[in-house]
Design a protein around this motif. Structure first.
Motif, PDB file in Angstrom:
ATOM      1  N   GLU A  12       0.835  -1.206   0.000  1.00  0.00           N
ATOM      2  CA  GLU A  12       0.000   0.000   0.000  1.00  0.00           C
ATOM      3  C   GLU A  12       0.869   1.255   0.000  1.00  0.00           C
ATOM      4  OE1 GLU A  12      -3.003   2.067   3.086  1.00  0.00           O
ATOM      5  OE2 GLU A  12      -3.491  -0.020   2.579  1.00  0.00           O
ATOM      6  N   ALA A  13       1.891   1.284   0.850  1.00  0.00           N
ATOM      7  CA  ALA A  13       2.790   2.443   0.898  1.00  0.00           C
ATOM      8  C   ALA A  13       3.569   2.562  -0.408  1.00  0.00           C
ATOM      9  CB  ALA A  13       3.747   2.332   2.088  1.00  0.00           C
ATOM     10  N   GLU A  14       3.990   1.436  -0.966  1.00  0.00           N
ATOM     11  CA  GLU A  14       4.716   1.458  -2.236  1.00  0.00           C
ATOM     12  C   GLU A  14       3.829   2.002  -3.353  1.00  0.00           C
ATOM     13  OE1 GLU A  14       6.416  -2.411  -2.975  1.00  0.00           O
ATOM     14  OE2 GLU A  14       7.415  -2.400  -1.017  1.00  0.00           O
ATOM     15  N   SER A  15       2.555   1.630  -3.347  1.00  0.00           N
ATOM     16  CA  SER A  15       1.619   2.112  -4.352  1.00  0.00           C
ATOM     17  C   SER A  15       1.428   3.625  -4.227  1.00  0.00           C
ATOM     18  CB  SER A  15       0.277   1.390  -4.197  1.00  0.00           C
ATOM     19  OG  SER A  15      -0.697   1.974  -5.014  1.00  0.00           O
ATOM     20  N   ARG A  16       1.268   4.111  -3.010  1.00  0.00           N
ATOM     21  CA  ARG A  16       1.104   5.552  -2.790  1.00  0.00           C
ATOM     22  C   ARG A  16       2.365   6.304  -3.210  1.00  0.00           C
ATOM     23  NH1 ARG A  16      -1.001   5.940   3.214  1.00  0.00           N
ATOM     24  NH2 ARG A  16      -0.022   3.933   3.395  1.00  0.00           N
ATOM     25  N   PHE A  17       3.513   5.712  -2.914  1.00  0.00           N
ATOM     26  CA  PHE A  17       4.778   6.332  -3.295  1.00  0.00           C
ATOM     27  C   PHE A  17       4.888   6.421  -4.820  1.00  0.00           C
ATOM     28  CE2 PHE A  17       9.456   6.310  -3.826  1.00  0.00           C
ATOM     29  CZ  PHE A  17       9.729   7.475  -3.129  1.00  0.00           C
ATOM     30  N   ALA A  18       4.450   5.377  -5.520  1.00  0.00           N
ATOM     31  CA  ALA A  18       4.482   5.382  -6.993  1.00  0.00           C
ATOM     32  C   ALA A  18       3.553   6.457  -7.552  1.00  0.00           C
ATOM     33  CB  ALA A  18       4.102   4.002  -7.531  1.00  0.00           C
ATOM     34  N   ILE A  19       2.392   6.638  -6.945  1.00  0.00           N
ATOM     35  CA  ILE A  19       1.453   7.685  -7.380  1.00  0.00           C
ATOM     36  C   ILE A  19       2.101   9.056  -7.192  1.00  0.00           C
ATOM     37  CG2 ILE A  19      -0.740   8.838  -6.808  1.00  0.00           C
ATOM     38  CD1 ILE A  19      -1.798   5.967  -6.098  1.00  0.00           C
ATOM     39  N   PHE A  20       2.787   9.244  -6.072  1.00  0.00           N
ATOM     40  CA  PHE A  20       3.468  10.512  -5.804  1.00  0.00           C
ATOM     41  C   PHE A  20       4.544  10.775  -6.856  1.00  0.00           C
ATOM     42  CE2 PHE A  20       6.854  12.786  -3.240  1.00  0.00           C
ATOM     43  CZ  PHE A  20       6.260  14.029  -3.339  1.00  0.00           C
TER      44      PHE A  20
ATOM     45  N   LYS B  47       8.097   8.854   2.378  1.00  0.00           N
ATOM     46  CA  LYS B  47       8.202   7.538   3.026  1.00  0.00           C
ATOM     47  C   LYS B  47       7.945   7.621   4.527  1.00  0.00           C
ATOM     48  CE  LYS B  47      11.190   5.460  -0.436  1.00  0.00           C
ATOM     49  NZ  LYS B  47      12.539   5.010  -0.786  1.00  0.00           N
ATOM     50  N   VAL B  48       8.498   8.640   5.163  1.00  0.00           N
ATOM     51  CA  VAL B  48       8.278   8.801   6.608  1.00  0.00           C
ATOM     52  C   VAL B  48       6.806   9.103   6.877  1.00  0.00           C
ATOM     53  CG1 VAL B  48       8.798  10.228   8.635  1.00  0.00           C
ATOM     54  CG2 VAL B  48      10.656   9.438   7.153  1.00  0.00           C
ATOM     55  N   PHE B  49       6.195   9.952   6.047  1.00  0.00           N
ATOM     56  CA  PHE B  49       4.770  10.249   6.240  1.00  0.00           C
ATOM     57  C   PHE B  49       3.935   8.977   6.101  1.00  0.00           C
ATOM     58  CE2 PHE B  49       0.559  10.932   4.570  1.00  0.00           C
ATOM     59  CZ  PHE B  49       0.008  11.672   5.605  1.00  0.00           C
ATOM     60  N   PHE B  50       4.147   8.219   5.026  1.00  0.00           N
ATOM     61  CA  PHE B  50       3.355   7.008   4.802  1.00  0.00           C
ATOM     62  C   PHE B  50       3.545   6.001   5.930  1.00  0.00           C
ATOM     63  CE2 PHE B  50       3.723   8.088   0.057  1.00  0.00           C
ATOM     64  CZ  PHE B  50       2.520   8.785   0.076  1.00  0.00           C
ATOM     65  N   ALA B  51       4.731   5.961   6.520  1.00  0.00           N
ATOM     66  CA  ALA B  51       5.002   5.027   7.621  1.00  0.00           C
ATOM     67  C   ALA B  51       4.424   5.523   8.948  1.00  0.00           C
ATOM     68  CB  ALA B  51       6.505   4.809   7.757  1.00  0.00           C
ATOM     69  N   ALA B  52       4.199   6.838   9.070  1.00  0.00           N
ATOM     70  CA  ALA B  52       3.732   7.409  10.342  1.00  0.00           C
ATOM     71  C   ALA B  52       2.356   6.901  10.724  1.00  0.00           C
ATOM     72  CB  ALA B  52       3.739   8.932  10.279  1.00  0.00           C
ATOM     73  N   ASN B  53       1.461   6.789   9.752  1.00  0.00           N
ATOM     74  CA  ASN B  53       0.124   6.231   9.993  1.00  0.00           C
ATOM     75  C   ASN B  53      -0.619   6.910  11.141  1.00  0.00           C
ATOM     76  OD1 ASN B  53      -1.907   4.497   9.212  1.00  0.00           O
ATOM     77  ND2 ASN B  53      -1.314   2.939  10.694  1.00  0.00           N
ATOM     78  N   ARG B  54      -0.557   8.249  11.156  1.00  0.00           N
ATOM     79  CA  ARG B  54      -1.294   9.021  12.165  1.00  0.00           C
ATOM     80  C   ARG B  54      -1.476  10.443  11.654  1.00  0.00           C
ATOM     81  NH1 ARG B  54       4.058   9.827  13.981  1.00  0.00           N
ATOM     82  NH2 ARG B  54       4.372  11.813  15.019  1.00  0.00           N
TER      83      ARG B  54
END
Length: 159
Positions: free
Chosen positions: A11-19, A39-46
């Protein structure tokens, strides 16, 4: 300089690819700093402020600038991956746009933000809109109070 560990998260990889594709379409460079921030934002999950994100990214990339974090969050918002929220404290907080609709409980003492879903509330809002002749297109709900931890800490033990 260390980079965020790549934890096989599709999911994070997909969002990163869209970015990355959004940057390409805008004619902008994909830089190591932007990559670290995303990457840090997507991993933060908050729900996270620019300042909080800046402090976290700074740990892995000490040369990052506050303005770069701010501009990257603006880009992530523009491409639909991030939602900017303004709660009562006035500070912009960011959350992932992925997923489903939810509402928020916000502790006025410690700032904790709890997401929740309640189908009865959703149905009632739609009914009210229909009754009043509104075409219901969406909403955001924020409930303020004190979380259980803060309620407990404010109670004084009885002798």
């Amino acid at each position: 300089m260390a980079r965020p560990a790549s934890k096989s998260n599709p999911e994070a990889e997909s969002r990163f690819a869209i970015f990355k594709e959004h940057l390409r379409r805008q004619g902008l460079k994909s830089t190591a700093q932007r990559d670290d921030i995303a990457k840090v934002f997507f991993a933060a999950n908050r729900h996270i402020s620019v300042e909080e994100l800046y402090n976290e990214v700074k740990r892995i990339n000490p040369r990052i600038g506050y303005a770069t974090v701010y501009r990257t969050m603006k880009l992530l918002t523009e491409c639909g991956l991030v939602l900017e929220r303004h709660f009562r404290d006035g500070e912009a907080r960011y959350e992932s746009a992925e997923g489903h609709h939810h509402d928020h409980l916000i502790c006025e003492s410690c700032g904790k933000i709890v997401e929740f879903e309640e189908p009865r509330i959703e149905n009632l809002q739609a009914q009210v809109a229909e009754r009043l002749g509104f075409e219901f297109t969406g909403h955001k709900m924020e409930l303020y109070g004190r979380c259980t931890d803060c309620q407990r800490s404010r109670r004084t033990p009885r002798p």
